[in-house]
Motif scaffolding. Structure first.
Motif, PDB file in Angstrom:
ATOM      1  N   LYS A  57       0.206   3.532  -2.262  1.00  0.00           N
ATOM      2  CA  LYS A  57      -0.059   2.330  -3.059  1.00  0.00           C
ATOM      3  C   LYS A  57      -0.911   1.353  -2.274  1.00  0.00           C
ATOM      4  O   LYS A  57      -1.829   0.743  -2.811  1.00  0.00           O
ATOM      5  N   GLU A  58      -0.600   1.206  -0.991  1.00  0.00           N
ATOM      6  CA  GLU A  58      -1.365   0.296  -0.135  1.00  0.00           C
ATOM      7  C   GLU A  58      -2.816   0.757  -0.040  1.00  0.00           C
ATOM      8  O   GLU A  58      -3.740  -0.047  -0.143  1.00  0.00           O
TER       9      GLU A  58
ATOM     10  N   LYS B 293       0.227  -9.660  -3.442  1.00  0.00           N
ATOM     11  CA  LYS B 293       1.623  -9.840  -3.815  1.00  0.00           C
ATOM     12  C   LYS B 293       2.115  -8.530  -4.425  1.00  0.00           C
ATOM     13  O   LYS B 293       1.507  -8.007  -5.349  1.00  0.00           O
ATOM     14  N   PRO B 294       3.216  -7.967  -3.868  1.00  0.00           N
ATOM     15  CA  PRO B 294       3.693  -6.679  -4.379  1.00  0.00           C
ATOM     16  C   PRO B 294       4.078  -6.758  -5.859  1.00  0.00           C
ATOM     17  O   PRO B 294       4.690  -7.725  -6.294  1.00  0.00           O
ATOM     18  N   ASP B 295       3.675  -5.731  -6.598  1.00  0.00           N
ATOM     19  CA  ASP B 295       4.058  -5.680  -8.003  1.00  0.00           C
ATOM     20  C   ASP B 295       5.485  -5.147  -8.123  1.00  0.00           C
ATOM     21  O   ASP B 295       6.136  -4.857  -7.122  1.00  0.00           O
TER      22      ASP B 295
ATOM     23  N   PHE C 120       6.510  -5.382   3.770  1.00  0.00           N
ATOM     24  CA  PHE C 120       6.351  -6.724   3.218  1.00  0.00           C
ATOM     25  C   PHE C 120       5.269  -7.486   3.966  1.00  0.00           C
ATOM     26  O   PHE C 120       4.457  -8.173   3.371  1.00  0.00           O
ATOM     27  N   SER C 121       5.245  -7.376   5.305  1.00  0.00           N
ATOM     28  CA  SER C 121       4.263  -8.116   6.092  1.00  0.00           C
ATOM     29  C   SER C 121       2.855  -7.608   5.825  1.00  0.00           C
ATOM     30  O   SER C 121       1.897  -8.372   5.864  1.00  0.00           O
ATOM     31  N   LEU C 122       2.694  -6.306   5.548  1.00  0.00           N
ATOM     32  CA  LEU C 122       1.374  -5.782   5.218  1.00  0.00           C
ATOM     33  C   LEU C 122       0.843  -6.429   3.945  1.00  0.00           C
ATOM     34  O   LEU C 122      -0.330  -6.751   3.842  1.00  0.00           O
ATOM     35  N   PHE C 123       1.730  -6.611   2.975  1.00  0.00           N
ATOM     36  CA  PHE C 123       1.306  -7.262   1.739  1.00  0.00           C
ATOM     37  C   PHE C 123       0.942  -8.719   2.002  1.00  0.00           C
ATOM     38  O   PHE C 123      -0.006  -9.235   1.448  1.00  0.00           O
ATOM     39  N   LYS C 124       1.705  -9.386   2.857  1.00  0.00           N
ATOM     40  CA  LYS C 124       1.423 -10.781   3.171  1.00  0.00           C
ATOM     41  C   LYS C 124       0.072 -10.919   3.862  1.00  0.00           C
ATOM     42  O   LYS C 124      -0.703 -11.813   3.561  1.00  0.00           O
ATOM     43  N   LYS C 125      -0.212 -10.031   4.832  1.00  0.00           N
ATOM     44  CA  LYS C 125      -1.466 -10.091   5.574  1.00  0.00           C
ATOM     45  C   LYS C 125      -2.658  -9.881   4.661  1.00  0.00           C
ATOM     46  O   LYS C 125      -3.692 -10.512   4.834  1.00  0.00           O
TER      47      LYS C 125
END
Length: 84
Positions: free
Chosen positions: A76-77, A17-19, A8-13
């Motif tokens: 995905k990342e 926004k995660p799909d 979650f924090s990787l997406f925030k950084k």
């Protein structure tokens, strides 16, 4: 749960926004980690040889699932990062 929180924090950084699929993967990862926790407790408490075998198989299956989910999230990342 720390790895899911990291996801979650990787997406925030990244500002991403995660799909729905990513959220589903993260939820599955958290659920699998919880199952692993309880499987380890079960393994620590069984005494019968057949139940020890069963718990080892369960742990191995859950660890494989955990690795798979992490790999999918990382893929995905990486795909998201290459699109930016």
């Amino acid at each position: 749960m720390a790895q899911a929180a990291r996801a979650f924090s990787l997406f925030k950084k990244s500002g991403h926004k995660p799909d729905a699929e990513e959220r589903e993967l993260i939820e599955a990862l958290m659920h699998t980690r919880e199952q692993l926790h309880f499987a380890r407790i079960y393994f620590d408490n069984v005494a019968e040889p057949e139940l020890v075998d069963e718990s080892v198989y369960e742990l191995n299956a859950l660890q494989a699932r955990h690795s798979y989910l992490l790999r999918r999230l990382k893929e995905k990342e990486t795909a998201q990062a290459s699109q930016v």
